[in-house]
Scaffold this active site. Structure first.
Site, PDB file in Angstrom:
ATOM      1  N   LYS A  81       0.832  -1.210   0.000  1.00  0.00           N
ATOM      2  CA  LYS A  81       0.000   0.000   0.000  1.00  0.00           C
ATOM      3  C   LYS A  81       0.859   1.250   0.000  1.00  0.00           C
ATOM      4  O   LYS A  81       0.515   2.249  -0.621  1.00  0.00           O
ATOM      5  CB  LYS A  81      -0.925   0.026   1.224  1.00  0.00           C
ATOM      6  N   LYS A  94      -4.694  -9.966  -6.947  1.00  0.00           N
ATOM      7  CA  LYS A  94      -5.870 -10.182  -6.102  1.00  0.00           C
ATOM      8  C   LYS A  94      -6.975  -9.189  -6.464  1.00  0.00           C
ATOM      9  O   LYS A  94      -6.687  -8.021  -6.708  1.00  0.00           O
ATOM     10  CB  LYS A  94      -5.423  -9.955  -4.648  1.00  0.00           C
ATOM     11  N   LYS A 133     -10.559  -3.802  -3.781  1.00  0.00           N
ATOM     12  CA  LYS A 133     -11.509  -2.684  -3.784  1.00  0.00           C
ATOM     13  C   LYS A 133     -10.891  -1.416  -4.326  1.00  0.00           C
ATOM     14  O   LYS A 133     -11.589  -0.550  -4.810  1.00  0.00           O
ATOM     15  CB  LYS A 133     -11.901  -2.374  -2.344  1.00  0.00           C
TER      16      LYS A 133
HETATM   17  P1  AMP Z   1     -10.970  -5.499   2.682  1.00  0.00           P
HETATM   18  O1  AMP Z   1     -11.427  -5.393   1.267  1.00  0.00           O
HETATM   19  O2  AMP Z   1      -9.500  -5.351   2.788  1.00  0.00           O
HETATM   20  O3  AMP Z   1     -11.740  -4.695   3.658  1.00  0.00           O
HETATM   21  O4  AMP Z   1     -11.251  -7.018   3.063  1.00  0.00           O
HETATM   22  C1  AMP Z   1     -12.383  -7.525   3.702  1.00  0.00           C
HETATM   23  C2  AMP Z   1     -12.287  -9.033   3.773  1.00  0.00           C
HETATM   24  O5  AMP Z   1     -12.343  -9.584   2.453  1.00  0.00           O
HETATM   25  C3  AMP Z   1     -10.973  -9.542   4.387  1.00  0.00           C
HETATM   26  O6  AMP Z   1     -11.242 -10.694   5.166  1.00  0.00           O
HETATM   27  C4  AMP Z   1     -10.148  -9.896   3.190  1.00  0.00           C
HETATM   28  O7  AMP Z   1      -9.184 -10.877   3.474  1.00  0.00           O
HETATM   29  C5  AMP Z   1     -11.212 -10.421   2.215  1.00  0.00           C
HETATM   30  N1  AMP Z   1     -10.791 -10.227   0.827  1.00  0.00           N
HETATM   31  C6  AMP Z   1     -10.422  -9.071   0.230  1.00  0.00           C
HETATM   32  N2  AMP Z   1     -10.092  -9.268  -1.067  1.00  0.00           N
HETATM   33  C7  AMP Z   1     -10.249 -10.594  -1.294  1.00  0.00           C
HETATM   34  C8  AMP Z   1     -10.071 -11.430  -2.454  1.00  0.00           C
HETATM   35  N3  AMP Z   1      -9.671 -10.945  -3.620  1.00  0.00           N
HETATM   36  N4  AMP Z   1     -10.317 -12.749  -2.326  1.00  0.00           N
HETATM   37  C9  AMP Z   1     -10.733 -13.261  -1.155  1.00  0.00           C
HETATM   38  N5  AMP Z   1     -10.915 -12.541  -0.031  1.00  0.00           N
HETATM   39  C10 AMP Z   1     -10.685 -11.220  -0.086  1.00  0.00           C
END
Ligand code: AMP
Ligand code: TRP
Length: 328
Positions: free
Chosen positions: A113, A195, A198
Site C-alpha cells: 500500500k 488479487k 476494492k
Molecule cells: P478489505 O477489502 O480489505 O476490507 O477485506 C475484507 C475481507 O475480504 C478480508 O477478510 C479480506 O481478506 C477479504 N478479501 C479481500 N479481497 C479478497 C479477495 N480478492 N479474495 C478473497 N478474499 C478477499
C-alpha cells in the site's frame, strides 16, 4: 458448552466485490450458528488512507446494508461500527507501546500500500495492524475468519497478545486466523495474477455485489483467460482457474463434476455460465439490499444496538489492561 467467539472486520471503502463476499462475508454467514459472532465495520481503518467524509459515511451505511442483505443476522451476530466503541482506539494506543517497529516493518500489506501512495503515507497506515490487534483482542476472540491477505495481521495480533501476556500475566486470549480453503484469494478479472481489490479502479477488474446482471455478464465476457482450450482446474492457468473457482463457489458443485460439465466447451461458454451463476447467486442479496435500505433508520438502529452490546465487553477488557499496565 459456550460457543467460541468469532471476530472479523471489513473496511467501508470502495465497492464490495465477490472476493470480499466469497473470501470473507459468506464464510461469516455460514458459521453464525456454530459460533458467537462479532462483525465490525472498520471505519477507523478506512481513514488510514485519504477519504472523502461524505463518501465514507455513505459507504459505511451501504456496507451495513450489504452485510445484512448477505445474511448477517442481528439476532445471531453483533454488527457494529468501530468508531462507535472508543475502546478500539484506546487499546490500539496501548498495544502500540508493546509492538516492536520491526514487526510492523515486516507487514507485506503495508509495503504494497505504501508503494502505491509514496510520500502521502500516514503513520496510521503503518500502524494499522495495532488497531486490528485491538479489535480482535478486546473481545477474547478465538477465531478470526479472513481472506488470505489478512493472515499476517492476525498473526501479529496473536504475537502482540503473547508478548503482553508474558510481561503482565494472562490478559488476552490468543486468536487464530481461519482462511477458507477455496476462495481465500479471488483474482482480478482483468489481471488474474493480481488479487481482486476494492482499490483497483479498472472497470473490468472486479464484480461488485451491487452490479446489475448485465454489467456482471459483460465483465465476465471480457475476463482475461489464455490461449489454450480445455477447461480444467489448473492453478498454472490463473484466468481460467479463477473463473472456475468463482463457478465452484457460486454453484456449490464439485470440481470433477464441473470439469465434466465443461468438457468440449469453449471459453465463451464458460464465461457465459459463470455469469449466470454469479447473477443468480447475487440476486437474493441484491433484492434484500433494496428492501433493507428502503428504511435507513432500521439499519441505524441495528448498528447502535450492536455497539451497545459490545461496549461493555470492550470496557471490561480495557479496565483489566489499564490495571495491568498501571494506568490511572
Ligand atoms: P478489505 O477489502 O480489505 O476490507 O477485506 C475484507 C475481507 O475480504 C478480508 O477478510 C479480506 O481478506 C477479504 N478479501 C479481500 N479481497 C479478497 C479477495 N480478492 N479474495 C478473497 N478474499 C478477499
Ligand atoms: N484489515 C482488515 C481488512 O482490510 C479489516 C479488519 C480490521 C479486520 N480489523 C479486523 C479483520 C479484525 C479481522 C479482524 O480486510
Amino acid at each position: 458448552m459456550t460457543k467460541q467467539r468469532i471476530f472479523s472486520g471489513i473496511q467501508p471503502t470502495g465497492n464490495i466485490h465477490i472476493g470480499n463476499y466469497l473470501g470473507a462475508i459468506s464464510q461469516w454467514v455460514k458459521r453464525q450458528d456454530t459460533y458467537d459472532n462479532i462483525f465490525c465495520i472498520v471505519d477507523l481503518h478506512a481513514i488510514t488512507v485519504p477519504q472523502d467524509p461524505k463518501v465514507l459515511k455513505t459507504k459505511t451505511r451501504e456496507l451495513s446494508g450489504l452485510l445484512l442483505a448477505a445474511g448477517i443476522d442481528p439476532k445471531r451476530s453483533v454488527l457494529f461500527i468501530q468508531s462507535h466503541v472508543c475502546a478500539h482506539s484506546e487499546l490500539a494506543w496501548i498495544l502500540n507501546c508493546f509492538i516492536p517497529m520491526g514487526w510492523m516493518q515486516r507487514m507485506t500489506q503495508f509495503k504494497e500500500k505504501s508503494q502505491k501512495q509514496k510520500e502521502q503515507v500516514s503513520t496510521g497506515l503503518f500502524d494499522y495492524p495495532a488497531l486490528m490487534a485491538a479489535d480482535i483482542l478486546l473481545y477474547n476472540t478465538d477465531v478470526v475468519p479472513v481472506g488470505d491477505d489478512q493472515k499476517q495481521h492476525v498473526e501479529l495480533a496473536r504475537d502482540a497478545a503473547q508478548r503482553f501476556n508474558s510481561i503482565y500475566g494472562e490478559t488476552f486470549k490468543l486468536p487464530e486466523p481461519v482462511i477458507p480453503e477455496v476462495g481465500a484469494r479471488i483474482m482480478g478479472l482483468d489481471d488474474p495474477t493480481q488479487k481482486m481489490s476494492k482499490s483497483e479502479t479498472a472497470s473490468n477488474h472486479a464484480i461488485n455485489l451491487l452490479d446489475s446482471p448485465d454489467v456482471i455478464r459483460a465483465k465476465l465476457m471480457r475476463a482475461t483467460t489464455d490461449s489454450l482450450k480445455d477447461i480444467r482446474f489448473d492453478e498454472n492457468r490463473p484466468g481460467v482457474y479463477n473463473l472456475l473457482v468463482i463457478y465452484e463457489l457460486f454453484s456449490g458443485k464439485k470440481r470433477k463434476e464441473i470439469e465434466a460439465h465443461f468438457a468440449g466447451k469453449g471459453y465463451a461458454d464458460l464465461k457465459k455460465e459463470v455469469g449466470e451463476v454469479v447473477v443468480e447467486g447475487l440476486r437474493p442479496l441484491q433484492e434484500r439490499y433494496k428492501e433493507l435500505t428502503a428504511d435507513p433508520t432500521h439499519i441505524d438502529s441495528i448498528l447502535s444496538e450492536g455497539a451497545n452490546r459490545v461496549r461493555p465487553m470492550a470496557e471490561k477488557t480495557m479496565a483489566l489492561v489499564k490495571e495491568r499496565v498501571g494506568l490511572g
